[in-house]
Scaffold this active site. Structure first.
Site, mmCIF file in Angstrom:
data_model
loop_
_atom_site.group_PDB
_atom_site.id
_atom_site.type_symbol
_atom_site.label_atom_id
_atom_site.label_comp_id
_atom_site.label_asym_id
_atom_site.label_seq_id
_atom_site.Cartn_x
_atom_site.Cartn_y
_atom_site.Cartn_z
ATOM 1 N N SER A 119 -2.460 -10.256 -5.066
ATOM 2 C CA SER A 119 -1.576 -10.161 -6.229
ATOM 3 C C SER A 119 -1.627 -8.782 -6.859
ATOM 4 O O SER A 119 -0.695 -8.385 -7.553
ATOM 5 C CB SER A 119 -1.908 -11.240 -7.262
ATOM 6 O OG SER A 119 -3.270 -11.189 -7.604
ATOM 7 N N GLY A 120 -2.702 -8.028 -6.606
ATOM 8 C CA GLY A 120 -2.789 -6.658 -7.086
ATOM 9 C C GLY A 120 -1.695 -5.775 -6.493
ATOM 10 O O GLY A 120 -1.373 -4.726 -7.051
ATOM 11 N N ASN A 122 -7.459 -10.502 -11.636
ATOM 12 C CA ASN A 122 -6.963 -9.123 -11.636
ATOM 13 C C ASN A 122 -5.666 -8.950 -12.405
ATOM 14 O O ASN A 122 -5.361 -7.866 -12.885
ATOM 15 C CB ASN A 122 -6.780 -8.639 -10.193
ATOM 16 C CG ASN A 122 -5.935 -9.590 -9.370
ATOM 17 O OD1 ASN A 122 -6.297 -10.762 -9.210
ATOM 18 N ND2 ASN A 122 -4.820 -9.120 -8.858
ATOM 19 N N CYS A 176 -7.284 -2.368 -12.186
ATOM 20 C CA CYS A 176 -7.883 -3.703 -12.291
ATOM 21 C C CYS A 176 -9.327 -3.753 -11.802
ATOM 22 O O CYS A 176 -10.189 -4.348 -12.445
ATOM 23 C CB CYS A 176 -7.049 -4.719 -11.521
ATOM 24 S SG CYS A 176 -6.538 -4.155 -9.884
ATOM 25 N N HIS A 186 -10.139 -10.650 -8.255
ATOM 26 C CA HIS A 186 -10.890 -9.651 -7.495
ATOM 27 C C HIS A 186 -12.374 -9.982 -7.607
ATOM 28 O O HIS A 186 -12.873 -10.266 -8.700
ATOM 29 C CB HIS A 186 -10.691 -8.250 -8.083
ATOM 30 C CG HIS A 186 -9.341 -7.651 -7.845
ATOM 31 N ND1 HIS A 186 -8.389 -8.221 -7.020
ATOM 32 C CD2 HIS A 186 -8.796 -6.497 -8.316
ATOM 33 C CE1 HIS A 186 -7.311 -7.442 -7.002
ATOM 34 N NE2 HIS A 186 -7.530 -6.401 -7.781
ATOM 35 N N ARG A 239 -3.360 7.728 -16.551
ATOM 36 C CA ARG A 239 -4.777 7.355 -16.669
ATOM 37 C C ARG A 239 -5.713 8.552 -16.750
ATOM 38 O O ARG A 239 -6.685 8.538 -17.501
ATOM 39 C CB ARG A 239 -5.192 6.469 -15.487
ATOM 40 C CG ARG A 239 -4.697 5.049 -15.624
ATOM 41 C CD ARG A 239 -5.184 4.179 -14.477
ATOM 42 N NE ARG A 239 -4.494 2.888 -14.491
ATOM 43 C CZ ARG A 239 -4.219 2.182 -13.404
ATOM 44 N NH1 ARG A 239 -4.578 2.634 -12.207
ATOM 45 N NH2 ARG A 239 -3.592 1.030 -13.504
ATOM 46 N N ARG A 256 -8.902 -5.290 0.827
ATOM 47 C CA ARG A 256 -8.002 -6.392 0.508
ATOM 48 C C ARG A 256 -8.385 -7.593 1.361
ATOM 49 O O ARG A 256 -8.569 -7.460 2.578
ATOM 50 C CB ARG A 256 -6.558 -5.980 0.819
ATOM 51 C CG ARG A 256 -5.521 -6.937 0.258
ATOM 52 C CD ARG A 256 -5.307 -6.759 -1.216
ATOM 53 N NE ARG A 256 -4.572 -5.548 -1.537
ATOM 54 C CZ ARG A 256 -4.396 -5.126 -2.793
ATOM 55 N NH1 ARG A 256 -4.897 -5.796 -3.825
ATOM 56 N NH2 ARG A 256 -3.721 -4.014 -3.035
ATOM 57 N N GLY A 299 7.876 -8.629 -13.185
ATOM 58 C CA GLY A 299 6.811 -8.386 -12.204
ATOM 59 C C GLY A 299 5.649 -9.354 -12.362
ATOM 60 O O GLY A 299 5.583 -10.120 -13.336
ATOM 61 N N ALA A 300 4.726 -9.316 -11.392
ATOM 62 C CA ALA A 300 3.568 -10.221 -11.419
ATOM 63 C C ALA A 300 2.762 -10.035 -12.706
ATOM 64 O O ALA A 300 2.328 -11.010 -13.329
ATOM 65 C CB ALA A 300 2.687 -9.980 -10.189
#
Lengths: 346, 346
Positions: B162-163, B325, B132, B252, B103, B245, B16-17
């Protein structure tokens, strides 16, 4: 006013991004024009522009250009307005000026028709068109100001490059291609053409519009702060602004937080916005409907959505306001002022 | 800890990214690795990734993958974390989870090392990495929180695609070309892949990140609101957020307004930011120096600028906060937590 009454109209800055939109809107609105005079710099004189199927030859703007003109719409930069607006007034024209030249002049009304058309009617020859980012915000907040009063506004903007003119539009498009092709982007215009440093706008966000003042805010931010007070005629409306340029061509978006003076009912707020002139409520989150710059492009209205109660402050309210910065933010607001003046004289 | 001590590390979601950035950072930071295990979906198993000049074969993540692992860095979506994190813990690993799965779990510390590393040290096997957009904000505000206290925060974000993962990056690039070429843009990913409606992100601003909750805020906005309280360990810090966005690939940006509990001296605020760990003050408006997403790309730090006094509220302060981010907002914060855990054990 009898319907057959028509007017001589001059557009100063006819080749600019806003000037072109003024011409388009005069045509679209079927503005009652007797003669349209298109004025520009000497460089553009002699070129032609089509208006209602007729070719109009651009003329160089001079003090004598305004003889017989009823409405002179200026959008050729503050310097040109300062030089020529008074000549137009002396020739009997009403000047509607889209530059910042006279906005804070106490003798010049600063007008958004939905908010303070009464001020326009008391003009002394010149009426100023506010900054684009201010217009869409105050037009939206007007019904809330009238119903509840406003203590303070905190706004962060997402502004289109067209607000910086055609060269900024060209720069965003060229840079976008350069970056997509893996090349170094050419930065020559934004954030402020005349300043020494230029930043990439393609795929970036630049927190600077116009030059900085001593207090750390930019002139663009101070315009939103000071113009809002002048348009509402209320020094007690406190505004804080952060103005940011983003890679959008047309349409300014704004994240607006407002603290009203009285408690409010959210359904009533939405109803007030829905019924306000010039405002379109686009607010159905469950269907992913909210205002978007791409949807606002080419439209005369101001779009508002994401209207929601602050989670902490009982009089706090958030919203997302979008409008075409070249239209309601500039060209249309100017033409609209002229239309309203004609109606008022009728 | 003796310098020769090394650790077995697993990256879950290695393709993944964020996973790719985790691997890059583990290499760059020369993280004390004995063995690196790269886990992904069955689809990616068998592919290879180069780490420090060696080819590592991707393995499918299963409950048994974590035998002997010391640190398991998860970034493969909340579902994978919920399914596998406890297996990793049972095998004795410390899980650092970059998803939203745990979280807000009261048994799981939510950690930004600059803010609350003490909470991480008291973990029960799982440590959550915040969202992020939250991380860069709280890391910056920490020195101000400690010195003055914070009453409230109002933030509007300018978030990179990209987030939303590699598919959103691809979509922005493809759409940008389509729009530049005068074609209709293909919209399939943003704002939320799984929702029915997709909006154009190229040359646009979308005021929706994640799905909406009943109060009109999105989950992304609620994350900023709730996570900030948990990280500061202070339910009295009031946050309001509008998450947007924009067509940026990496980095960011955030327009942050903060009301401190005590009067402040602006020079002291800047000095506190300048000396805070992980924070770089970029704030010379007269030289047009302020943080930019393009400058922050690839950097581990959080950049802050446009620090200025609110014109009305004596304890109000504005700033512009930018960070990559995928790095401080995700991969680096996770690796940094592991580094700090190792230091603390030493």
């Amino acid at each position: 006013m009898a319907n057959q009454l028509t007017f001589n109209v001059a557009v100063v800055g006819a080749t600019g991004a806003v000037g072109k939109q003024m011409i388009r809107i005069l045509e679209e609105r079927n503005f009652p024009i007797k003669q349209l005079k298109l004025l520009a710099s000497g460089r553009s004189a002699g070129k032609t522009v089509t208006f209602k199927g007729q070719e109009i030859v651009l003329e160089e703007a001079t003090p004598e250009s305004f003889a017989g003109i009823d409405f002179a719409l200026f959008s050729a930069g503050g310097g040109v307005s300062k030089e020529l607006a008074h000549h137009a007034v002396n020739h009997g024209a009403v000047v509607i000026d889209n530059t910042s030249a006279f906005r804070m002049d106490p003798n010049v009304p600063l007008v958004v028709p939905e908010v303070n058309m009464d001020a326009a009617l008391a003009h002394n020859g010149i009426i100023a068109n506010p900054n684009c980012s201010t217009i869409q915000m105050v037009a939206t907040l007007k019904p809330l100001y009238d119903r509840y009063g406003i203590d303070r506004i905190i706004v962060s903007t997402y502004q289109a490059v067209s607000g910086a003119g055609q060269s900024a539009i060209n720069e965003l498009q060229a840079q976008s291609r350069e970056v997509l092709d893996g090349k170094e982007p050419t930065c020559e215009v934004l954030p402020v053409g005349k300043l020494p440093v230029h930043h990439q706008i393609a795929f970036n966000a630049i927190p600077q519009i116009d030059v900085f003042t001593d207090n750390g805010f930019t002139y663009e931010e101070m315009k939103m702060i000071n113009e809002t007070k002048k348009i509402f005629g209320d020094e007690q409306v406190l505004v804080s602004a952060t103005c940011v340029r983003i890679p959008v061509v047309y349409g300014h978006s704004e994240s607006v937080y407002v603290e009203l003076k009285e408690d409010y009912d959210l359904a009533e707020v939405k109803s007030l916005l829905e019924n306000a002139p010039g405002i379109v409520l686009v607010d159905v989150p469950e269907e992913q409907k909210y205002p978007l710059a791409t949807d606002a492009t080419g439209k005369l209205d101001v779009f508002v959505g994401r209207v929601r109660r602050d989670l902490h402050h009982p009089r706090g309210l958030h919203m997302w306001i979008v409008s075409d910065n070249l239209l309601k933010g500039a060209a249309w607001n100017s033409v609209q002022i002229a239309e309203e003046l004609i109606k008022a004289r009728a």
